[in-house]
Motif scaffolding. Sequence first.
Motif, mmCIF file in Angstrom:
data_model
loop_
_atom_site.group_PDB
_atom_site.id
_atom_site.type_symbol
_atom_site.label_atom_id
_atom_site.label_comp_id
_atom_site.label_asym_id
_atom_site.label_seq_id
_atom_site.Cartn_x
_atom_site.Cartn_y
_atom_site.Cartn_z
ATOM 1 N N VAL A 16 0.852 -1.193 0.000
ATOM 2 C CA VAL A 16 0.000 0.000 0.000
ATOM 3 C C VAL A 16 0.892 1.249 0.000
ATOM 4 O O VAL A 16 0.882 2.064 0.924
ATOM 5 N N SER A 17 1.691 1.368 -1.062
ATOM 6 C CA SER A 17 2.666 2.466 -1.160
ATOM 7 C C SER A 17 2.029 3.701 -1.784
ATOM 8 O O SER A 17 1.279 3.613 -2.759
ATOM 9 N N ARG A 18 2.376 4.844 -1.243
ATOM 10 C CA ARG A 18 1.842 6.101 -1.773
ATOM 11 C C ARG A 18 2.685 6.642 -2.922
ATOM 12 O O ARG A 18 2.183 7.355 -3.782
ATOM 13 N N SER A 19 3.979 6.308 -2.951
ATOM 14 C CA SER A 19 4.887 6.823 -3.982
ATOM 15 C C SER A 19 5.320 5.707 -4.922
ATOM 16 O O SER A 19 5.833 4.679 -4.479
ATOM 17 N N GLN A 20 5.061 5.913 -6.231
ATOM 18 C CA GLN A 20 5.472 4.948 -7.253
ATOM 19 C C GLN A 20 6.064 5.724 -8.435
ATOM 20 O O GLN A 20 5.391 5.965 -9.438
ATOM 21 N N PRO A 21 7.337 6.150 -8.321
ATOM 22 C CA PRO A 21 7.954 7.013 -9.343
ATOM 23 C C PRO A 21 8.188 6.275 -10.659
ATOM 24 O O PRO A 21 9.185 5.581 -10.832
ATOM 25 N N SER A 22 7.279 6.426 -11.604
ATOM 26 C CA SER A 22 7.323 5.666 -12.858
ATOM 27 C C SER A 22 8.510 6.050 -13.747
ATOM 28 O O SER A 22 8.941 5.250 -14.579
ATOM 29 N N LYS A 23 9.055 7.266 -13.590
ATOM 30 C CA LYS A 23 10.202 7.669 -14.411
ATOM 31 C C LYS A 23 11.409 6.767 -14.153
ATOM 32 O O LYS A 23 12.190 6.479 -15.073
ATOM 33 N N LEU A 24 11.574 6.344 -12.909
ATOM 34 C CA LEU A 24 12.678 5.437 -12.586
ATOM 35 C C LEU A 24 12.525 4.125 -13.353
ATOM 36 O O LEU A 24 13.503 3.576 -13.865
ATOM 37 N N LEU A 25 11.295 3.631 -13.463
ATOM 38 C CA LEU A 25 11.043 2.397 -14.219
ATOM 39 C C LEU A 25 11.333 2.580 -15.691
ATOM 40 O O LEU A 25 11.888 1.688 -16.345
ATOM 41 N N SER A 26 10.943 3.722 -16.249
ATOM 42 C CA SER A 26 11.166 3.974 -17.681
ATOM 43 C C SER A 26 12.650 3.989 -18.013
ATOM 44 O O SER A 26 13.094 3.364 -18.996
ATOM 45 N N TRP A 27 13.448 4.693 -17.203
ATOM 46 C CA TRP A 27 14.884 4.726 -17.433
ATOM 47 C C TRP A 27 15.515 3.350 -17.232
ATOM 48 O O TRP A 27 16.420 2.944 -17.973
ATOM 49 N N SER A 28 15.012 2.632 -16.240
ATOM 50 C CA SER A 28 15.502 1.266 -16.008
ATOM 51 C C SER A 28 15.240 0.395 -17.229
ATOM 52 O O SER A 28 16.108 -0.383 -17.647
ATOM 53 N N CYS B 23 23.328 0.230 -13.702
ATOM 54 C CA CYS B 23 22.598 1.492 -13.564
ATOM 55 C C CYS B 23 21.092 1.260 -13.713
ATOM 56 O O CYS B 23 20.288 1.803 -12.946
ATOM 57 N N GLY B 24 20.721 0.438 -14.721
ATOM 58 C CA GLY B 24 19.310 0.135 -14.921
ATOM 59 C C GLY B 24 18.714 -0.593 -13.732
ATOM 60 O O GLY B 24 17.597 -0.283 -13.291
ATOM 61 N N LEU B 25 19.454 -1.561 -13.200
ATOM 62 C CA LEU B 25 18.982 -2.305 -12.034
ATOM 63 C C LEU B 25 18.899 -1.404 -10.809
ATOM 64 O O LEU B 25 17.953 -1.498 -10.008
ATOM 65 N N THR B 26 19.863 -0.498 -10.656
ATOM 66 C CA THR B 26 19.862 0.424 -9.519
ATOM 67 C C THR B 26 18.626 1.308 -9.521
ATOM 68 O O THR B 26 18.023 1.571 -8.474
ATOM 69 N N LEU B 27 18.214 1.760 -10.707
ATOM 70 C CA LEU B 27 17.012 2.593 -10.796
ATOM 71 C C LEU B 27 15.772 1.814 -10.371
ATOM 72 O O LEU B 27 14.881 2.351 -9.706
ATOM 73 N N TYR B 28 15.710 0.527 -10.754
ATOM 74 C CA TYR B 28 14.604 -0.318 -10.309
ATOM 75 C C TYR B 28 14.623 -0.469 -8.784
ATOM 76 O O TYR B 28 13.577 -0.364 -8.132
ATOM 77 N N LEU B 29 15.811 -0.691 -8.225
ATOM 78 C CA LEU B 29 15.927 -0.847 -6.773
ATOM 79 C C LEU B 29 15.560 0.455 -6.049
ATOM 80 O O LEU B 29 14.972 0.425 -4.962
ATOM 81 N N LEU B 30 15.876 1.596 -6.647
ATOM 82 C CA LEU B 30 15.468 2.881 -6.067
ATOM 83 C C LEU B 30 13.948 3.015 -6.078
ATOM 84 O O LEU B 30 13.345 3.550 -5.131
ATOM 85 N N TYR B 31 13.328 2.525 -7.154
ATOM 86 C CA TYR B 31 11.862 2.523 -7.233
ATOM 87 C C TYR B 31 11.273 1.689 -6.094
ATOM 88 O O TYR B 31 10.341 2.123 -5.399
ATOM 89 N N ILE C 291 15.730 -9.789 -3.677
ATOM 90 C CA ILE C 291 16.377 -8.593 -4.248
ATOM 91 C C ILE C 291 17.839 -8.524 -3.826
ATOM 92 O O ILE C 291 18.711 -8.118 -4.606
ATOM 93 N N VAL C 292 18.133 -8.956 -2.603
ATOM 94 C CA VAL C 292 19.523 -9.016 -2.133
ATOM 95 C C VAL C 292 20.329 -9.982 -2.993
ATOM 96 O O VAL C 292 21.448 -9.676 -3.423
#
Length: 427
Positions: free
Chosen positions: A212-224, A257-265, A289-290
């Motif tokens: 039940v997350s309030r923040s889902q930054p889709s730009k991070l997914l797109s770059w990933s 870098c792509g994986l890191t953006l997903y992990l940041l998401y 994920i680890v």
Amino acid sequence: MNPLPKNTPGMYRLIVTHYLISGICFAMLALLLLVLSGNFPSHYFAPGTLAITHLAALGWGTLIIFGACYQLLPVLLECDLYSNRLPWVVLSLFLPGLFCLVYSFWVFDPGIHMQAAGVLLTSSVILFCVIVFKTAAKSTIASAHKDFILTSCIWLAATAVLGTLMVFNFKYAFLPKDHLHFLRLHAHMGIAGWFLMLIIGVSAKLIPMFLVSRSQPSKLLSWSFYLINISLLLFMVDGYIHGLNLKTHLVVAMMLCGLTLYLLYIRKCFQSRLKKKLDIPITKTVLSIVFLSLSVLLLPLIVQLSVQQSAWAVKLSSLYGMLIFMGWITALIMGQTFKTLPFIIWVKKYEHLSGKARIPMPADLYHTWLLKVQYFAYISFCAFFFAGFLLSNNVLIIVGAVSIVIAAFSYLGNVIILLTHKTTIQL
């Protein structure tokens, strides 16, 4: 959100059949690991390793993903599944191809049985991709999840086609480079193209939903999405022409870098979650994920050792594969099964009784103590097996193999308990 598509007769039976068969494959995989544990091969091209790897990738990983996709595609794409009958055709081609391939690798008989297996599996994969693309064509939504899922299917088809060509190459030797060269490409199309892309696409939707997350930054997914695909394409082209070389470090860096953006998401989703307490299934998802991060961090070292032609390159490549299939994918499936399957069973058995009688919750349909046994047995496997492999210690490997057998049969037992649950409530 209802995890089962509406107005689809037989869809419940189709989905739970995939969960059950993949659980059986997991148990078979664990038993094969135990058989090999007394003298575990260190090279990833050994017959036993090939058999176990393909059972893990196809029977354990891909089969349950197929079933989950039939369940989730209508939810993610907000439209009905293209066909309710074609998935059964996919399964009827997939299963004989799978078991024939695993047996052929185990005894290493690259003849007609292995070739037939390759044709059956490739046919089933192409039909699955048809279902996904035809379903997506009916959808009017545009999202990063959709892009990840569709692209993963393209990579899956490419993986299957190349794998079949390699099977026929054993006998006819028509491929222009050596077999291990193509094996590297085949493996990474499957790992990064199929599994990573598909899992990112689906988990990026499910994890915030469960938390039940309030923040889902889709730009991070797109770059990933773009970074992972570009790096994989570069790896295919440069890897085919030159093999592993110093330029591969740049490709791996782009993938990281792509994986890191997903992990940041995912991190943003966890930070903004309303559901603060993490249950065992979500804990296993975090653990997966680890393992994914550890395996990807190994890649620069494997590339460097391969360029230097070090003997450790082969050993670490095998460890990388085990972290992927027995770490990342296994932990993720074991965790997500008990977030999705109980809800599927609950919808089938109790949704029509909601508000009319006192009914159990989805988490009440399986045995929590068995889930704990599975969890601790799996942690023991990871600790003993991976340490034993690195240290070439057969005792530790055997202890780890026994642990994964306990985890696998605990998992399968809980799945069977869910599938055989009886509704006793009478109105």
